[in-house]
Every structure is written in structure tokens, then in C-alpha cells.
Design an enzyme around this catalytic site. Structure first.
Site, PDB file in Angstrom:
ATOM      1  N   SER A 151       0.833  -1.201   0.000  1.00 48.14           N
ATOM      2  CA  SER A 151       0.000   0.000   0.000  1.00 48.14           C
ATOM      3  C   SER A 151       0.873   1.258   0.000  1.00 48.14           C
ATOM      4  O   SER A 151       1.752   1.404  -0.842  1.00 48.14           O
ATOM      5  CB  SER A 151      -0.958  -0.046   1.198  1.00 48.14           C
ATOM      6  OG  SER A 151      -1.899   1.001   1.142  1.00 48.14           O
ATOM      7  N   MET A 152       0.690   2.133   0.974  1.00 46.88           N
ATOM      8  CA  MET A 152       1.457   3.380   1.009  1.00 46.88           C
ATOM      9  C   MET A 152       2.930   3.144   1.293  1.00 46.88           C
ATOM     10  O   MET A 152       3.765   4.026   1.045  1.00 46.88           O
ATOM     11  CB  MET A 152       0.868   4.316   2.058  1.00 46.88           C
ATOM     12  CG  MET A 152      -0.534   4.824   1.738  1.00 46.88           C
ATOM     13  SD  MET A 152      -0.621   5.806   0.230  1.00 46.88           S
ATOM     14  CE  MET A 152       0.191   7.308   0.756  1.00 46.88           C
TER      15      MET A 152
END
Length: 902
Positions: A151-152
Site C-alpha cells: 500500500s502506502m
């Protein structure tokens, strides 16, 4: 559409990964300066059982891999990769092995609050330095670290290259899992969008300097409703030759869509990643290879086209066909051979000279999924035997139930024979099939349902199969708003047992294929939706590849009952995050309409009636469309840029191929519906709470302070401004919201109790002896007070309703501040601080105002007309920048507050 995005997707075909021994996380001691600067962050080393015990003294000899968790992610998510890599290392007797490190980011909400992204990036840089120091005196010390980011975490890894003191050679491989590379999912603050702009701009401008870094991005597909796969594809302008983006449904040996969390533990996908990591090892350095071409070859081998063979960097050009095998010549154009307990090996040769005139392609299949070579090409052999041949097995492709190879004869002019090898088998049972065919006889076209058909059109084709492969071209299927279902029904002549048919929806311009294996006979449903629209310079057509049974009939149709339903699915998936902008725009238009009725009628209209009257898309959409159209001309773009105006969000989305016809109109109508029904729920909730309050506490007579600004209120404003400056702006916004809510509930309570009306009636009864004129005169002030209170309450409810959306948009930074309160009382940086201070001052005036003062103001006409241009500006510049929405609403509140004073 929302239901389809959240719940109606393919079943979870991922297997869970399990640890064979208890997982342990060894905390790595960081330098004192680093630990003091980043008190909330930590670095861990993953281990299990004896391996964990051996590493407690940190005498590491493996290859360092650093795992970065994403939004609210845990450092313990590394265990799936670490455990499977450990089992793989045991299989090779620890000739090579990996040391998996993981960063603890305190499960911060970095997808919603961008203020900590830069801090996390700098901490990862420090971690890389610490990790490499652990190998300083080893025999094969690494000079770089491979990073896996979920993800991030993947964006944090890419952001490392934007740091001034960071050396690009410290990273040689970057693997990202469901990382939104293109843009944030919810752009809730300026720090988040600025961070994205800085990272993507750097990667585009410095693309040539990043050629030695190999980047691989894998998206989750339609099961991942948090990060759509289109956002996970690396920007197209960045390095083409050293970056690869795929969807998990297209990954060989996985063929499964994953949700946002399961992508870190999906066994099939993790196995593919671990196999690739081991194939990337250089035998000489015992580290990940420094050759970027080999890295890309390995990634393509495992994640794009798997030939069902173990990876070889430089396979031999020619192979000797040795062994006491029987050579059998096959002249037929179609051939099937069943293998079961063959004690003697065989070579089947297919002479190509006679087939080249009649056929364009040869297609072969093998149902045994072993990793050995099985198909070869003889070069200019005059006899039926071929002692030396080219290994064509590298041209094969692995599918769920078979491995196939399709060769275009024109591409191999030097081949005289195709050779199929059948080695001696013991207990194995499998089949081999080959056929020669003309491409045009196996290619059919299927027009897809278009946008304005409304599900009334349908297409159907019938394939009377006598072959092994059919290609159904899906004509005009190239835009993201096209979403429909394909139905494939198979009928067979006999009921004998057959191998499953394989259906592949192939999208040629991106690696987002979906593959389904279906029993025969059966009815199979395939969802046809795109993650990426067709690029403008690409003319290739999506195909449905049918690997069929030779004696079965296939009927393919794309009949759709409710096409608009699937259109809404794509609309919500691509633009659901912009709905708050459309909702607030509708409420703002209604707010302006209520102020207008104060001028024209002297009283405030109901919210729902005013919403129907003022919230019209033709007031907003045409102007934005005209601006977007004019920005296509250089002269207008130059004028626009000279005024320092930002680019219209619709134009940016169009350039990303994420915009399609009528989407803004439909979203505006959705916003109207949401504004209406949430407004009904909001006002009903206020009435219920005030009624409950009325039953618990004795009501008082309706009173109002004649002064807008008093010393007490001024102290309250200064206190909240101080709270905003010293702690968190969103916290001050929440406090003023509670204060406003209390005021509105108090107003509802007084009106519900009819205290003012009863007081008026009581006054009238005491004056029965006077004349009727005197009685009417004395009762008039009381009724006008009630009317004024009702008008004031209506406008206060609308203001509070608008303010509720501002609170919701500022909530992520408030939650982030609460979670990190033990580390720092002051949120820094704070995206809401300045807005909060302005709002506190404005709302303190508004909540103590009434319509009486507003109606007499000369600025009311301006305050009533401004919400319309503000709504236009909000839709023009707020769709990709949600943090701008409170600014437009605040300006409208400011004009209203001026009306109360001036």
C-alpha cells in the site's frame, strides 16, 4: 453500484499462508539520535524457531529485504514473505537465504493524513543505513537493500529517491503490493497531494537516472475496493524498460484477485514473489543481481508469461535430442496422444513443408504441468530424425490446467519439423494435442454493448468447435465505463470425461488478464471490466481466448439486462471518492437559495424544497465543460496559466483516461440524492434528540442575546483558537461543532415545547377586557418572534449540515492526532490549523445570529449569489483536492457572518 464494488466480486481463490514455527520479531537497536528523532517508529528482524535464535546476536549472512507496511499496517505483515522464503531456503540447504526486516510505523493513517509521509521516508533511509552496517564485516556484504512495500509503503519506498542525501544505489529492487502510485485514493490534505506530485515528478524527470532500479508493482484486481488497480500501475512516462505493473489475476500460478489486505498473505502470489527473489540471486556475489536486464527477465518469467520451466538466464540455443527414443512421423493436421505408463520414450515429428501452404499457425497443448522441455524445432533437417533442435518450450505458456504453445509459422522460416518429446513415464497419465490452423478461421468478432444501448442490445456467436483454440475479438471494448458480463455455454456430444476448458480475457495494453478454468459442459460467467483505458496510440483489440475441447460446441454472448447497473459499478469504483464534493456542492447551492428567499419572501424556505429548486446541474456543469474544452487550445491555456489558476480536475482525469461521458452529470445527481436523504436523516435526528432532551429537562422561555459579540463569547473564541494553535485544528473544529450542535438542539427544544406560543396565548387571555385592536397589537410581537425563530432555525440547520461535512473531511487528521497524542501534543504539520481558527471566529458569530439582522444587511444579495460560483469552483478544483472543499464553504460562511455585522 456501491454494493457491487464492496460485495459482488469474484470469490477469494487465495490460500492462507501458515508459519511452521512460532514467528518472532527481534527489535533492532537504532542510533540514539535516530531513536530520539523518531520515537514512534521501530525496526524489526523477522525469524522463526532455530533461525530466530541464531540471529539474536545479529551475525547475519543473508540477503537483506526490507518490508514497509502501508496505511494502518503492521510490521508483522512481513511474516508471510519471511516464512515462505525461510522454507525455500531450507529446500536449498541455506545455500542462499534472505533476512527480512520490517518497519513499525505505529500503524499511522498515512493514506488519509499526509503530514507524516516525509517523516516516514526519512526514517526508512536511516533504517537502510542501519541494515547495511549489520553486514559490514561479512564475506559477501550487500551494498543495497531490496524493498517490499504494501500500500502506502510502496510510495514511501519510491519517495526515498527524492531525498537530497539518498544514494540511488542503496536500492536495486522495489516490489510494491496494491500501492496507489498515480494519485491518492482520498486527497484529504495538501501534504498528501504535494507528496504525490513530488514523487511522480521526480520519477518522470529522473527516469534515466533510475534505470538501475527495477520496480515491480502488483495490484489486487476487483477484490481490492480500497485501491483500484488503475492507481497501482506505475506512471506511463516513467522508465519503461525497468518497471513492470501487473494485476494479481494475471500472475501465472496465482490467477486470483486479492483484496487490499490478502495481497500480503495470498499464498499463490507470495510463492511467485519468493521464487522470483531466489532466481534474482547472483551466484558470484550471493546477493541480488546488479544486472537490470536479468532482473526484468526474471520478473517477466514469473509474473507475465511463465513457460512452465525453471528460469535460465541464457538458455542454450540448440539442444541435443538423445536417448533410445522411437521416432514417429505425424502428417495429420490434427493430432492427439494419450500417455499412460509408457515404458519407451518417443519423438513425434511434424513436417512443416506441407502445412505452410495451408495453415498459418500451429498450436500444441500438454496436460502434464512439469518443468521439463517437451517441444522442439528442427532446423533444415532433410530426414524425419533430428539430432539437434531449438527448444521451443520457452515459447510455451502455463495455464491453470495445461501448458500451451502457439507458433506463427511465418516467424520460423528455418524450421523444417516440429518435434514433441514423450519421455518414459511411470504411473503418469496425461494428454498431448497439436493442430495446424489458419488464423482467420479461428478468429471471430463480437461487438460489445455500448454506452447508450441501456442493455437492450445483445451479441451472440456460436462456435462449432473442431479445434483447440478460438480467439473472440471484443470490438470497441476500450473504455473504463464499458462494463458487462460475457456468458460462455458449452455443449458436448458425449458425456465422456474431459479436461476443463480455459477462458482468458486478454487485455493487450496492460497486464490485467483474467483466467477461468471451467468444467465441460457448463455455463460460465465472465465479468468484462477494464482497469486501464486503451492508450490513444494503441490499436490492439481485447480478446477472449477459448482453449476448448475439440468435440464441444461453445456459445458466447454478452447480453446485459441492466447495463446502467454495471456503468454505475465502474463510476463508483473510479469516482466514488469525489461524491463528497458533489454532495457539498448541492448543499451549498441550497444554502444560497435559502438566503435568496430571505430577500424575496422575507422568510427562509425548507431545505428539501430549496434543494429541488436550486440544485440544478445545468447551473454548474456547462461552465466547467466549456473551460475544459477551451483548455485544449494553446491560447486559452496560456491565459489560464498567466492568471496562476490551477488546472481543472476534469482535464487531469481525462489525461489519465479516468473520465468518461456524462460521469459528472450522473455524480451530480447522485450528490443531490445523497444531500436530500442525508439531510432528511440529519434533521430527523436533531428533532428526535431535542424531543428526548425535552422529556428529560424542563424547557425554558425562548431567549436571545441582543449582542452578537460579548466578552464571554470572545473568550470562547480565543480559547478555541488557542486549542487549534497548540494542539490540533481538527480538534478545535470538532469542539465548535459540538457547541453549534448544542445551540441548534436548544432551539429545537424551545420550539417543540411551544413555550413562546403558550406565553403568547396566556398574554392574550389576560387582555380579554380590552378591545380587539389592542389585543391583536399585543399578540403580534409574540407570533413574529416565533416566525423569526423558525426562520433562524432553518438556516442554522443548513449551516450545521454543511459544517458536518467539513468535520467529516477533517476527521482523519483528528484521529491521527489522538492516536499519536502520547508522542506529541501538537500536530505538526496540521492541515486544518488556519482553517480552524477562521471557522471558530465565523461560527461564533453565526450561531448567535438570527435572520432578523441578516435581512436588513446590504451584503445579503452578495452572500446569496456567491454560493453558485463557489459550487462551480468546488467541482472544478475540488474533485482531486478534497481538502479545498472547506475553503469554499468557509468563504460562504464568512459573507453570511458579515451580513450579521454590517
Amino acid at each position: 453500484g456501491v454494493r457491487d464494488v464492496l460485495f459482488l466480486y469474484e470469490e477469494n481463490r487465495c490460500s492462507m499462508t501458515y508459519m511452521y514455527e512460532y514467528p518472532e520479531y527481534l527489535k533492532i537497536k537504532l542510533p540514539r539520535k535516530t531513536a530520539r528523532r523518531y520515537p514512534a517508529y521501530e525496526l524489526y528482524l523477522y525469524g522463526e524457531g532455530n533461525y530466530a535464535k541464531e540471529n539474536k546476536n545479529l551475525l547475519l549472512t543473508g540477503i537483506p529485504i526490507l518490508f514497509l507496511p502501508g496505511n494502518a499496517g503492521s510490521y508483522k505483515q512481513v511474516r508471510s514473505l519471511g516464512s515462505i522464503a525461510l522454507r525455500k531456503a531450507e529446500d536449498v540447504d541455506f545455500k542462499y537465504h534472505f533476512n527480512f526486516f520490517s518497519v513499525n510505523f505505529n500503524e499511522e493513517l498515512v493514506a488519509l493524513y499526509g503530514g507524516s509521509l516525509q517523516r516516514q521516508t526519512k526514517f526508512v533511509h536511516e533504517c537502510i543505513k542501519v541494515i547495511l552496517k549489520l553486514y559490514k564485516d561479512r564475506e559477501f556484504p550487500p551494498t543495497s537493500v531490496a524493498i517490499v512495500g504494501h500500500s502506502m509503503g510502496g510510495l514511501i519506498a519510491r519517495a526515498l529517491l527524492t531525498l537530497k542525501n539518498f544514494k540511488p544505489e542503496l536500492i536495486n529492487l522495489l516490489i510494491t503490493q496494491a500501492t496507489p502510485h498515480v494519485a491518492p485514493v482520498m486527497p484529504l490534505d495538501k501534504y498528501l497531494t504535494d507528496f504525490y506530485t513530488a514523487v511522480n515528478s521526480h520519477w518522470i524527470l529522473k527516469a534515466q537516472d533510475l534505470r538501475n532500479l527495477t520496480t515491480f508493482s502488483v495490484a489486487g484486481g476487483f477484490r481490492d475496493y480500497q485501491v483500484r488497480s488503475g492507481l497501482a500501475f506505475l506512471p506511463r512516462l516513467s522508465q519503461h524498460d525497468s518497471a513492470l505493473s501487473v494485476v494479481s489475476s494475471a500472475v501465472p500460478r496465482a490467477w486470483a484477485s486479492t483484496d487490499h489486505l490478502s495481497i500480503v498473505w495470498c499464498k499463490e502470489l507470495i510463492l511467485a514473489i519468493v521464487r522470483a527473489l531466489f532466481d534474482l540471486i547472483d551466484e558470484n556475489t550471493r546477493q541480488i543481481t546488479k544486472d537490470p536486464n536479468k532482473r526484468m527477465s526474471v520478473l517477466n518469467h514469473h509474473f507475465v508469461r511463465h513457460p512452465a520451466k525453471i528460469f535460465e538466464e541464457n538458455p542454450e540455443a540448440f539442444t541435443e535430442l538423445t536417448g533410445a527414443f522411437m521416432w514417429i512421423t505425424v502428417k495429420a493436421s490434427k493430432w492427439t496422444y494419450s500417455v499412460h505408463n509408457d515404458s519407451d520414450g518417443k519423438y513425434f515429428t511434424f513436417p512443416l513443408l506441407s502445412h505452410r501452404k495451408l495453415y498459418s499457425h500451429v498450436h500444441c497443448e500438454k496436460s502434464m504441468l512439469d518443468t521439463s522441455s517437451w517441444i522442439y524445432g528442427c532446423v533444415n533437417s532433410s530426414s524425419s530424425m533430428c539430432p539437434e533442435a531449438t527448444d521451443l518450450s520457452w515459447r510455451a505458456e502455463l495455464l491453470p490446467t495445461t501448458k500451451v504453445v502457439t507458433l506463427k509459422l511465418q516467424d520460423y522460416p528455418s524450421l523444417s519439423h516440429i518435434v514433441i518429446q514423450v519421455p518414459p513415464t511411470a504411473g503418469n497419465k496425461y494428454t498431448l494435442d497439436c493442430e495446424f490452423f489458419r488464423e482467420d478461421s479461428r478468429t471471430v468478432q463480437l461487438p460489445v454493448t455500448h454506452l447508450f444501448s441501456f442493455g437492450l442490445s445483445s451479441s451472440k456467436i456460436l462456435l462449432n468447435s473442431t479445434g483447440l483454440l478460438y480467439n473472440v475479438q471484443l470490438q470497441h471494448f476500450n473504455q473504463i465505463y464499458q462494463a458487462f458480463k460475457i456468458y460462455i455455454e458449452s455443449h458436448c456430444q458425449s458425456l465422456k470425461e474431459r479436461k476443463p476448458s480455459v477462458y482468458r480475457l486478454h487485455i493487450p495494453w496492460s497486464h490485467e488478464d483474467s483466467i477461468i478454468a471451467a468444467k465441460v459442459p457448463s455455463l460460465t460467467e465472465i465479468s468484462a471490466k477494464l482497469h486501464i483505458a486503451q492508450p490513444q496510440n494503441d490499436s490492439r483489440v481485447p480478446e477472449l481466448n477459448i482453449y476448448s475441447s475439440s468435440d464441444c460446441q461453445y456459445e458466447v454472448s454478452n447480453t446485459v439486462v441492466f447495463y446502467s447497473y454495471f456503468l454505475v459499478f465502474q463510476m463508483i469504483r473510479f469516482h466514488g471518492g469525489t461524491l463528497p464534493v458533489y454532495v457539498v456542492s448541492n448543499i451549498l447551492l441550497t444554502y444560497g437559495g435559502q438566503l435568496s428567499t430571505l430577500i424575496s419572501k422575507g422568510q427562509c424556505s425548507d431545505f428539501s424544497l430549496e434543494l429541488f429548486r436550486t440544485a440544478k446541474p445545468y447551473k454548474v456543469e456547462p461552465l466547467i465543460s466549456i473551460v475544459v474544452f477551451l483548455q485544449g487550445f494553446n491560447w486559452f491555456r496560456e491565459i489560464w496559466e498567466s492568471l496562476s489558476l490551477p488546472e481543472v480536475d476534469a482535464a487531469v482525469l481525462s489525461s489519465q483516461d479516468a473520465w468518461f461521458p456524462l460521469v459528472s452529470l450522473i455524480l451530480f445527481l447522485f450528490g443531490t440524492g445523497i444531500a436530500y436523504w442525508s439531510g432528511v436523516f440529519f434533521s430527523t435526528s436533531l428533532r428526535l434528540i431535542s424531543s428526548l432532551w425535552l422529556t428529560l429537562i424542563r424547557p425554558t422561555v425562548l431567549q436571545r442575546d441582543s449582542k452578537l459579540i460579548t466578552p464571554r463569547r470572545l473568550c470562547g473564541v480565543l480559547s478555541l483558537a488557542l486549542v487549534s494553535w497548540t494542539t490540533c485544528g481538527a480538534f478545535a473544529v470538532f469542539l465548535i461543532y459540538l457547541q453549534y450542535l448544542f445551540k441548534v438542539l436548544k432551539g429545537y427544544r424551545c420550539l417543540n415545547s411551544d413555550c413562546s406560543r403558550n406565553s403568547s396565548i396566556h398574554s392574550v387571555k389576560n387582555q380579554t377586557l380590552t378591545d380587539s385592536t389592542s389585543k391583536a397589537t399585543q399578540s403580534l410581537p409574540s407570533s413574529s418572534t416565533i416566525a423569526e425563530a423558525i426562520n433562524s432555525l432553518k438556516i442554522h440547520v443548513t449551516i450545521l449540515y454543511l459544517f458536518t461535512w467539513i468535520v467529516l473531511l477533517s476527521l482523519p487528521s483528528f484521529i491521527y492526532w489522538l492516536k499519536n497524542l502520547r508522542y506529541n501534543v501538537r500536530l505538526d504539520p496540521d492541515p486544518c490549523r488556519s482553517t480552524a481558527i477562521v471557522l471558530v471566529c465565523i461560527l461564533e458569530v453565526l450561531m448567535n445570529s438570527s435572520t432578523c439582522e441578516v435581512k436588513s444587511s446590504k451584503l445579503l444579495k452578495i452572500a446569496a449569489k456567491v454560493p453558485l460560483p463557489l459550487s462551480v469552483a468546488m467541482l472544478a478544483f475540488g474533485r482531486m483536492h478534497l481538502y479545498k472543499v472547506p475553503h469554499f464553504v468557509t468563504f460562504s460562511f464568512f459573507l453570511h457572518a458579515l451580513c450579521c455585522i454590517v
